[in-house]
Design a protein around this motif. Structure first.
Motif, PDB file in Angstrom:
ATOM      1  N   LEU A 147       0.847  -1.200   0.000  1.00  0.00           N
ATOM      2  CA  LEU A 147       0.000   0.000   0.000  1.00  0.00           C
ATOM      3  C   LEU A 147       0.880   1.246   0.000  1.00  0.00           C
ATOM      4  N   GLY A 149      -0.452   4.422  -1.184  1.00  0.00           N
ATOM      5  CA  GLY A 149      -1.331   5.489  -1.676  1.00  0.00           C
ATOM      6  C   GLY A 149      -1.289   6.769  -0.864  1.00  0.00           C
ATOM      7  N   GLY A 150      -0.592   6.748   0.266  1.00  0.00           N
ATOM      8  CA  GLY A 150      -0.609   7.922   1.151  1.00  0.00           C
ATOM      9  C   GLY A 150       0.258   9.052   0.621  1.00  0.00           C
ATOM     10  N   SER A 201      -0.262  -0.785  -4.836  1.00  0.00           N
ATOM     11  CA  SER A 201      -1.536  -0.080  -4.827  1.00  0.00           C
ATOM     12  C   SER A 201      -1.238   1.387  -4.571  1.00  0.00           C
ATOM     13  N   GLU A 221      -5.278   4.376  -7.963  1.00  0.00           N
ATOM     14  CA  GLU A 221      -6.634   4.806  -7.590  1.00  0.00           C
ATOM     15  C   GLU A 221      -6.895   6.224  -8.086  1.00  0.00           C
ATOM     16  N   GLY A 262      -8.803   4.020   0.883  1.00  0.00           N
ATOM     17  CA  GLY A 262      -8.534   3.470   2.210  1.00  0.00           C
ATOM     18  C   GLY A 262      -7.733   2.189   2.081  1.00  0.00           C
ATOM     19  N   ASN A 298       1.850  -2.263   4.657  1.00  0.00           N
ATOM     20  CA  ASN A 298       1.934  -0.808   4.614  1.00  0.00           C
ATOM     21  C   ASN A 298       3.282  -0.476   3.974  1.00  0.00           C
ATOM     22  N   GLY A 299       3.302   0.478   3.071  1.00  0.00           N
ATOM     23  CA  GLY A 299       4.524   0.747   2.319  1.00  0.00           C
ATOM     24  C   GLY A 299       5.530   1.611   3.030  1.00  0.00           C
ATOM     25  N   ASP A 300       5.310   1.922   4.311  1.00  0.00           N
ATOM     26  CA  ASP A 300       6.229   2.849   4.983  1.00  0.00           C
ATOM     27  C   ASP A 300       6.944   2.202   6.175  1.00  0.00           C
ATOM     28  N   GLY A 334      -2.354   1.190  15.575  1.00  0.00           N
ATOM     29  CA  GLY A 334      -3.531   0.356  15.817  1.00  0.00           C
ATOM     30  C   GLY A 334      -3.239  -0.583  16.973  1.00  0.00           C
ATOM     31  N   GLU A 343      -7.941   1.427  16.449  1.00  0.00           N
ATOM     32  CA  GLU A 343      -7.041   2.300  15.705  1.00  0.00           C
ATOM     33  C   GLU A 343      -6.892   3.637  16.427  1.00  0.00           C
ATOM     34  N   LYS A 344      -5.670   4.119  16.546  1.00  0.00           N
ATOM     35  CA  LYS A 344      -5.351   5.393  17.204  1.00  0.00           C
ATOM     36  C   LYS A 344      -6.091   5.528  18.551  1.00  0.00           C
ATOM     37  N   ASN A 352      -0.387  -2.933  15.694  1.00  0.00           N
ATOM     38  CA  ASN A 352      -0.380  -3.424  14.319  1.00  0.00           C
ATOM     39  C   ASN A 352       0.913  -2.957  13.635  1.00  0.00           C
ATOM     40  N   GLU A 365      -8.180  -1.060   9.359  1.00  0.00           N
ATOM     41  CA  GLU A 365      -8.007  -0.704  10.758  1.00  0.00           C
ATOM     42  C   GLU A 365      -9.315  -0.350  11.457  1.00  0.00           C
TER      43      GLU A 365
HETATM   44  N1  GDD Z   1      -3.433   2.601  -2.026  1.00  0.00           N
HETATM   45  C1  GDD Z   1      -3.721   3.230  -0.904  1.00  0.00           C
HETATM   46  N2  GDD Z   1      -4.909   3.893  -0.789  1.00  0.00           N
HETATM   47  N3  GDD Z   1      -2.820   3.230   0.100  1.00  0.00           N
HETATM   48  C2  GDD Z   1      -3.134   3.895   1.241  1.00  0.00           C
HETATM   49  C3  GDD Z   1      -4.337   4.587   1.413  1.00  0.00           C
HETATM   50  C4  GDD Z   1      -5.290   4.581   0.330  1.00  0.00           C
HETATM   51  O1  GDD Z   1      -6.361   5.169   0.374  1.00  0.00           O
HETATM   52  N4  GDD Z   1      -4.340   5.154   2.651  1.00  0.00           N
HETATM   53  C5  GDD Z   1      -3.162   4.814   3.213  1.00  0.00           C
HETATM   54  N5  GDD Z   1      -2.427   4.061   2.371  1.00  0.00           N
HETATM   55  C6  GDD Z   1      -1.107   3.486   2.621  1.00  0.00           C
HETATM   56  C7  GDD Z   1      -0.056   4.500   3.043  1.00  0.00           C
HETATM   57  O2  GDD Z   1       0.682   4.933   1.911  1.00  0.00           O
HETATM   58  C8  GDD Z   1       0.807   3.689   3.997  1.00  0.00           C
HETATM   59  O3  GDD Z   1       1.818   2.982   3.314  1.00  0.00           O
HETATM   60  C9  GDD Z   1      -0.162   2.669   4.606  1.00  0.00           C
HETATM   61  O4  GDD Z   1      -1.272   2.611   3.718  1.00  0.00           O
HETATM   62  C10 GDD Z   1      -0.647   3.051   6.008  1.00  0.00           C
HETATM   63  O5  GDD Z   1      -1.165   4.359   5.988  1.00  0.00           O
HETATM   64  P1  GDD Z   1      -0.613   5.487   6.976  1.00  0.00           P
HETATM   65  O6  GDD Z   1      -1.306   6.749   6.629  1.00  0.00           O
HETATM   66  O7  GDD Z   1       0.873   5.465   6.997  1.00  0.00           O
HETATM   67  O8  GDD Z   1      -1.233   4.979   8.344  1.00  0.00           O
HETATM   68  P2  GDD Z   1      -0.648   5.155   9.818  1.00  0.00           P
HETATM   69  O9  GDD Z   1       0.819   5.104   9.825  1.00  0.00           O
HETATM   70  O10 GDD Z   1      -1.316   6.319  10.467  1.00  0.00           O
HETATM   71  O11 GDD Z   1      -1.243   3.825  10.545  1.00  0.00           O
HETATM   72  C11 GDD Z   1      -1.111   2.553   9.950  1.00  0.00           C
HETATM   73  O12 GDD Z   1       0.199   2.010  10.170  1.00  0.00           O
HETATM   74  C12 GDD Z   1       0.535   1.726  11.542  1.00  0.00           C
HETATM   75  C13 GDD Z   1       1.921   1.124  11.552  1.00  0.00           C
HETATM   76  O13 GDD Z   1       2.834   2.065  11.092  1.00  0.00           O
HETATM   77  C14 GDD Z   1      -2.172   1.614  10.541  1.00  0.00           C
HETATM   78  O14 GDD Z   1      -2.150   0.442   9.783  1.00  0.00           O
HETATM   79  C15 GDD Z   1      -1.901   1.322  12.000  1.00  0.00           C
HETATM   80  O15 GDD Z   1      -2.839   0.395  12.508  1.00  0.00           O
HETATM   81  C16 GDD Z   1      -0.498   0.759  12.164  1.00  0.00           C
HETATM   82  O16 GDD Z   1      -0.208   0.547  13.550  1.00  0.00           O
END
Ligand code: GDD
Ligand code: MG
Length: 369
Positions: free
Chosen positions: A6, A8-9, A52, A79, A84, A105-107, A142, A157-158, A170, A193
């Motif tokens: 993922l 997309g962020g 994605s 997209e 999401g 998650n891509g980060d 999460g 979540e959060k 998570n 989440e």
């Molecule tokens: N394709 C796509 N579309 N990717 C998405 C979208 C979307 O609409 N929204 C978010 N992403 C991707 C982001 O690019 C990122 O790689 C990943 O999904 C998670 O989104 P973040 O925006 O980075 O979420 P976060 O860091 O606040 O929380 C998430 O990661 C945590 C761990 O680092 C959640 O999954 C938490 O539950 C988790 O603990």
């Protein structure tokens, strides 16, 4: 095995590094961040990747192409609007076969043992298994509550502090049975989440804890920390092999003038020129094709590709993005981030987490804090 990544962020908290470069392409130890994710997947036998994407997809596509140069098969789905985290997986459904697949998650930088995660998932006959990691502040993540045998009893979540009774969160890596896609509504924004996981509690949702290295590259501070950890080999990456026994990695074609000093751990990218009297390290990464002029000092910092530091520049705990230029005697310190292709004149002091936007020009002697 297939993995959906993922990406997309927008990576807003990493700005200005993510204004011109999508977060997955921001260099981490001199290669795009998500390229480390691919290495990790490949090392566990995952060889089919679906990206994605939403924001700035072109850079990722042109870098990875069909994946053959990286020894994997890559597909892309873009997209029109953010769907999401779960909606994004629904959207790539045609690429998923029956059976189990990974979602990432891509980060996240991690060396989690994916084979153990898969074995755990299969032994439990789980519908979904979430990798977990301990953190000191779960409010940004999460929160996952576990019962006996690793079954998830709650996913929040959060969470707010009064909801927190565990440090396990998570880790952003899941194994899913393909049936789970059936739970995701099509065409609307929907997340794992807040949607899928809370609904799956008690219905085959498991958590897999591990003490693997784990870091989400969400902010400039974490971006720096991930570099320090790579340089100290706290996490295994391709850089681990380049770092010699003294923790120095000097890539091809680097010109180290006599009297230039490297203080480990340190990494210098290909083709960079380090002039006499410059000192790089400890904890410094210099990107490819940089010029670090006489008397300049770089400590605990990251200098991306193609930067020029003129004479007696001092950089500490800061980030200088691709193609930026910094003039004589300027001090860059205390969490400063200089954006891509910015030009900072001589005799400035950039400190206190200052963010310089890409392509900005700062005249000599104008900023002093
Ligand atoms: N394709 C796509 N579309 N990717 C998405 C979208 C979307 O609409 N929204 C978010 N992403 C991707 C982001 O690019 C990122 O790689 C990943 O999904 C998670 O989104 P973040 O925006 O980075 O979420 P976060 O860091 O606040 O929380 C998430 O990661 C945590 C761990 O680092 C959640 O999954 C938490 O539950 C988790 O603990
Ligand atoms: Mg994140």
């Amino acid at each position: 095995m297939k993995a959906v990544i993922l990406v997309g962020g927008q990576g807003t908290r990493l700005r200005p590094l993510t204004l011109g470069t999508p977060k997955p392409m921001v260099p981490l130890a001199n290669k795009p961040f998500v390229s480390h994710v691919l290495d990790h997947l490949k090392s566990h036998g995952v060889d089919e990747i679906v990206f994605s994407m939403g924001y700035l997809p072109e850079g990722i596509k042109s870098y990875f192409g069909d994946g053959s140069a990286f020894g994997v098969k890559v597909a892309y789905v873009v997209e029109d609007r953010p769907l999401g985290t779960a909606g994004a997986v629904k959207n790539v459904e045609k690429h998923i076969q029956d059976g189990n697949f990974l979602v990432l998650n891509g980060d996240i930088l991690t060396d989690l043992n994916l084979k153990s995660l898969l074995d755990f998932h299969q032994q439990r006959g789980a519908a979904a298994t979430i990798a977990l990691t301990p953190v000191s502040d779960p409010t940004a993540y999460g929160l996952v509550k576990l019962g006996d045998d690793g079954e998830v009893t709650g996913f929040l979540e959060k969470p707010s502090w009064d909801q927190i009774d565990t440090n396990l969160v998570n880790a952003g890596t899941y194994v899913l049975k393909s049936e789970v896609i059936g739970m995701i509504p099509a065409g609307i924004e929907y997340s794992f989440e807040r949607g899928v996981f809370p609904r799956l509690v008690g219905k085959g949702l498991f958590g897999f804890g591990s003490s693997a290295y784990w870091m989400d590259i969400g902010t400039p501070e974490k971006y720096l920390q991930a570099h320090y950890d790579i340089l100290e080999k706290n996490v295994k990456t391709s850089v681990s092999d380049c770092l010699n026994k003294d923790f120095i990695c000097v890539e091809d074609g680097v010109k180290l003038e006599e009297g230039a000093k490297l203080v480990p751990p340190v990494m210098i990218g290909p083709g960079s020129v380090i002039k006499a009297g410059a000192r790089i390290g400890r904890m410094a990464v210099v990107g490819p094709g940089c010029v670090i002029d006489a008397g300049s000092i770089i400590e605990e910092s990251v200098i991306q590709e193609g930067c020029v530091l003129e004479k007696n520049v001092s950089v500490k705990r800061s980030i200088i993005a691709r193609g930026a230029r910094v003039g004589d005697r300027t001090v860059v310190t205390a969490g400063a981030v200089i954006g891509e292709e910015a030009v900072v004149g001589a005799d400035n002091i950039l400190a206190n987490n200052i963010r310089i936007y890409p392509q900005t020009t700062i005249q000599a002697g104008t900023i002093k804090f």
